[in-house]
Design a protein around this motif. Structure first.
Motif, PDB file in Angstrom:
ATOM      1  N   THR A  54       0.763  -1.102  -0.015  1.00  0.00           N
ATOM      2  CA  THR A  54      -0.071  -0.135  -0.091  1.00  0.00           C
ATOM      3  C   THR A  54       1.077   1.491  -0.499  1.00  0.00           C
ATOM      4  OG1 THR A  54       0.319  -0.091   2.404  1.00  0.00           O
ATOM      5  CG2 THR A  54      -1.355  -1.149   1.298  1.00  0.00           C
ATOM      6  N   GLY A  55       2.482   1.253  -0.046  1.00  0.00           N
ATOM      7  CA  GLY A  55       3.361   2.043   0.482  1.00  0.00           C
ATOM      8  C   GLY A  55       3.102   2.954  -1.167  1.00  0.00           C
ATOM      9  N   GLY A  56       3.408   2.755  -2.243  1.00  0.00           N
ATOM     10  CA  GLY A  56       3.345   3.291  -3.666  1.00  0.00           C
ATOM     11  C   GLY A  56       1.901   4.041  -4.071  1.00  0.00           C
ATOM     12  N   LYS A  57       2.861   4.174  -5.141  1.00  0.00           N
ATOM     13  CA  LYS A  57       1.620   4.789  -6.267  1.00  0.00           C
ATOM     14  C   LYS A  57       1.381   3.209  -6.736  1.00  0.00           C
ATOM     15  CE  LYS A  57       4.232   8.790  -8.017  1.00  0.00           C
ATOM     16  NZ  LYS A  57       5.024   9.592  -9.616  1.00  0.00           N
ATOM     17  N   ILE A  58       1.980   2.426  -7.172  1.00  0.00           N
ATOM     18  CA  ILE A  58       1.096   1.168  -7.688  1.00  0.00           C
ATOM     19  C   ILE A  58       0.181   0.816  -6.135  1.00  0.00           C
ATOM     20  CG2 ILE A  58       0.996  -0.824  -8.824  1.00  0.00           C
ATOM     21  CD1 ILE A  58       1.868   1.032 -11.494  1.00  0.00           C
ATOM     22  N   ARG A  59      -0.536   0.107  -6.013  1.00  0.00           N
ATOM     23  CA  ARG A  59      -1.258  -0.853  -4.315  1.00  0.00           C
ATOM     24  C   ARG A  59      -1.025  -2.062  -5.093  1.00  0.00           C
ATOM     25  NH1 ARG A  59      -2.833   2.955   0.098  1.00  0.00           N
ATOM     26  NH2 ARG A  59      -4.940   0.785   0.167  1.00  0.00           N
ATOM     27  N   SER A  60      -1.250  -2.994  -4.382  1.00  0.00           N
ATOM     28  CA  SER A  60      -1.851  -4.673  -4.642  1.00  0.00           C
ATOM     29  C   SER A  60      -1.896  -5.081  -3.583  1.00  0.00           C
ATOM     30  CB  SER A  60      -0.010  -5.055  -5.335  1.00  0.00           C
ATOM     31  OG  SER A  60       0.547  -4.842  -4.314  1.00  0.00           O
ATOM     32  N   ALA A  61      -2.927  -5.801  -3.938  1.00  0.00           N
ATOM     33  CA  ALA A  61      -3.490  -7.114  -2.886  1.00  0.00           C
ATOM     34  C   ALA A  61      -3.482  -8.608  -3.378  1.00  0.00           C
ATOM     35  CB  ALA A  61      -5.022  -6.747  -2.639  1.00  0.00           C
ATOM     36  N   THR A  62      -3.308  -9.713  -2.699  1.00  0.00           N
ATOM     37  CA  THR A  62      -3.688 -10.613  -3.071  1.00  0.00           C
ATOM     38  C   THR A  62      -5.065 -11.630  -2.968  1.00  0.00           C
ATOM     39  OG1 THR A  62      -1.502 -11.529  -3.649  1.00  0.00           O
ATOM     40  CG2 THR A  62      -2.938 -13.467  -3.147  1.00  0.00           C
ATOM     41  N   ILE A  63      -5.795 -12.433  -3.874  1.00  0.00           N
ATOM     42  CA  ILE A  63      -7.335 -12.688  -3.832  1.00  0.00           C
ATOM     43  C   ILE A  63      -6.545 -14.268  -3.691  1.00  0.00           C
ATOM     44  CG2 ILE A  63      -9.333 -12.228  -3.824  1.00  0.00           C
ATOM     45  CD1 ILE A  63      -8.488 -10.434  -2.525  1.00  0.00           C
ATOM     46  N   VAL A  64      -7.509 -15.187  -2.895  1.00  0.00           N
ATOM     47  CA  VAL A  64      -7.711 -15.992  -3.331  1.00  0.00           C
ATOM     48  C   VAL A  64      -8.746 -16.908  -2.929  1.00  0.00           C
ATOM     49  CG1 VAL A  64      -6.645 -18.942  -2.407  1.00  0.00           C
ATOM     50  CG2 VAL A  64      -5.052 -17.096  -2.702  1.00  0.00           C
ATOM     51  N   SER A  65      -9.787 -16.828  -3.957  1.00  0.00           N
ATOM     52  CA  SER A  65     -10.985 -17.785  -3.650  1.00  0.00           C
ATOM     53  C   SER A  65     -10.748 -19.477  -3.414  1.00  0.00           C
ATOM     54  CB  SER A  65     -11.001 -17.977  -4.977  1.00  0.00           C
ATOM     55  OG  SER A  65     -11.879 -15.849  -5.913  1.00  0.00           O
ATOM     56  N   ILE A  66     -11.823 -19.772  -2.826  1.00  0.00           N
ATOM     57  CA  ILE A  66     -11.592 -21.185  -2.712  1.00  0.00           C
ATOM     58  C   ILE A  66     -12.821 -21.834  -2.841  1.00  0.00           C
ATOM     59  CG2 ILE A  66     -10.838 -23.268  -0.918  1.00  0.00           C
ATOM     60  CD1 ILE A  66      -8.685 -21.363  -0.248  1.00  0.00           C
ATOM     61  N   THR A  67     -13.463 -23.276  -3.465  1.00  0.00           N
ATOM     62  CA  THR A  67     -15.005 -23.797  -3.480  1.00  0.00           C
ATOM     63  C   THR A  67     -14.456 -24.957  -2.650  1.00  0.00           C
ATOM     64  OG1 THR A  67     -15.153 -22.138  -5.581  1.00  0.00           O
ATOM     65  CG2 THR A  67     -16.765 -24.310  -4.593  1.00  0.00           C
ATOM     66  N   ASN A  68     -15.888 -24.688  -1.878  1.00  0.00           N
ATOM     67  CA  ASN A  68     -15.748 -26.265  -0.627  1.00  0.00           C
ATOM     68  C   ASN A  68     -16.384 -27.008  -1.921  1.00  0.00           C
ATOM     69  OD1 ASN A  68     -16.026 -28.173   0.649  1.00  0.00           O
ATOM     70  ND2 ASN A  68     -17.227 -27.270   2.201  1.00  0.00           N
ATOM     71  N   ASP A 154      -5.686   6.217  -2.901  1.00  0.00           N
ATOM     72  CA  ASP A 154      -5.220   5.710  -1.373  1.00  0.00           C
ATOM     73  C   ASP A 154      -6.039   4.767  -0.828  1.00  0.00           C
ATOM     74  OD1 ASP A 154      -3.430   7.785  -1.020  1.00  0.00           O
ATOM     75  OD2 ASP A 154      -4.540   8.944  -0.485  1.00  0.00           O
ATOM     76  N   ARG A 155      -7.683   4.666  -1.333  1.00  0.00           N
ATOM     77  CA  ARG A 155      -8.123   4.047  -0.996  1.00  0.00           C
ATOM     78  C   ARG A 155      -8.175   2.867  -2.243  1.00  0.00           C
ATOM     79  NH1 ARG A 155     -10.766   8.609  -0.068  1.00  0.00           N
ATOM     80  NH2 ARG A 155     -12.272   8.460  -1.804  1.00  0.00           N
ATOM     81  N   ASP A 156      -7.703   2.413  -3.040  1.00  0.00           N
ATOM     82  CA  ASP A 156      -7.958   1.593  -4.348  1.00  0.00           C
ATOM     83  C   ASP A 156      -8.987   1.808  -4.895  1.00  0.00           C
ATOM     84  OD1 ASP A 156      -5.323  -0.458  -3.245  1.00  0.00           O
ATOM     85  OD2 ASP A 156      -7.033  -0.419  -1.189  1.00  0.00           O
ATOM     86  N   GLU A 157      -8.657   3.276  -5.506  1.00  0.00           N
ATOM     87  CA  GLU A 157     -10.435   3.325  -6.615  1.00  0.00           C
ATOM     88  C   GLU A 157      -9.811   3.191  -6.914  1.00  0.00           C
ATOM     89  OE1 GLU A 157      -8.222   7.257  -4.728  1.00  0.00           O
ATOM     90  OE2 GLU A 157      -8.744   5.581  -3.704  1.00  0.00           O
ATOM     91  N   GLU A 158      -8.773   3.060  -8.171  1.00  0.00           N
ATOM     92  CA  GLU A 158      -8.742   2.720  -9.342  1.00  0.00           C
ATOM     93  C   GLU A 158      -7.931   1.430  -9.841  1.00  0.00           C
ATOM     94  OE1 GLU A 158      -6.019   5.056 -13.389  1.00  0.00           O
ATOM     95  OE2 GLU A 158      -6.495   6.373 -11.955  1.00  0.00           O
ATOM     96  N   LEU A 159      -8.586   0.606 -10.574  1.00  0.00           N
ATOM     97  CA  LEU A 159      -8.609  -0.412 -10.442  1.00  0.00           C
ATOM     98  C   LEU A 159      -7.417  -0.542 -12.256  1.00  0.00           C
ATOM     99  CD1 LEU A 159      -7.984  -3.682 -10.357  1.00  0.00           C
ATOM    100  CD2 LEU A 159     -10.202  -3.572 -12.040  1.00  0.00           C
TER     101      LEU A 159
END
Length: 177
Positions: A54-68, A154-159
């Motif tokens: 979250t610290g730079g101009k480009i922010r990132s987050a990893t999402i892992v989707s799991i189906t039971n 700052d709030r991940d408003e642009e993908l």
């Protein structure tokens, strides 16, 4: 939990039968975040790339989707590791009880619900981490996919983009796929 159950979220069922089934799982405690250390499952899959920043101009987050895909409730966790660390000290763990045929999104940190409804988060959320993740579960019948969201603002408003991360059976090699 990343977000309390949000009836207006895109993952919330609209038909009466599905709503009744969901409510029953919630009332029985078969759907929901698990306390840290509650999982006694086995490692099943390796997510080959995780990035959460979250610290730079480009922010990132990893999402892992799991189906039971099991016939019963499956207790699942995603453990996040920095790239230059062993598998004994995760920087974060998120765990969730998943009823049969349900899909849950585990995140390295929260994102706006317009992008994805994150159901399970590590505490604290990851804000300067790069490495891998290990998916563990009590029952082996799970389907897994993983992706990294790149955003700005700052709030991940642009993908900016979404990339897929490789998912490999734990302790096995991938075959160039």
């Amino acid at each position: 939990m990343a977000t309390e159950f949000n009836e207006k979220a895109p993952n919330w069922p609209r038909d009466d039968r599905s709503l009744a089934r969901l409510q029953r799982h919630i009332e029985l405690g078969e759907l929901g975040e698990l306390p840290a250390g509650a999982l006694r499952g086995n490692p099943r899959y390796l997510v080959t790339y995780m990035h959460s920043e979250t610290g730079g101009k480009i922010r990132s987050a990893t999402i892992v989707s799991i189906t039971n895909q099991a016939r019963g409730v499956n207790r699942v966790s995603v453990s996040f590791f920095k790239g230059f660390t062993s598998g004994s000290s995760p920087v974060g763990v998120a765990s969730f009880a998943i009823p049969p045929e349900f899909t849950v999104d585990f995140g390295s940190r929260d994102l706006p619900t317009e992008l994805v409804v994150v159901n399970a988060l590590p505490s604290p959320e990851l804000t300067f981490d790069e490495g891998r993740a290990i998916v563990s579960s009590e029952l082996p019948e799970i389907g897994v996919s993983a992706r990294v969201y790149y955003t700005s603002g700052d709030r991940d408003e642009e993908l900016l983009s979404i990339t897929d991360s490789g998912v490999v059976v734990y302790t096995e090699a991938n075959h160039g796929d």
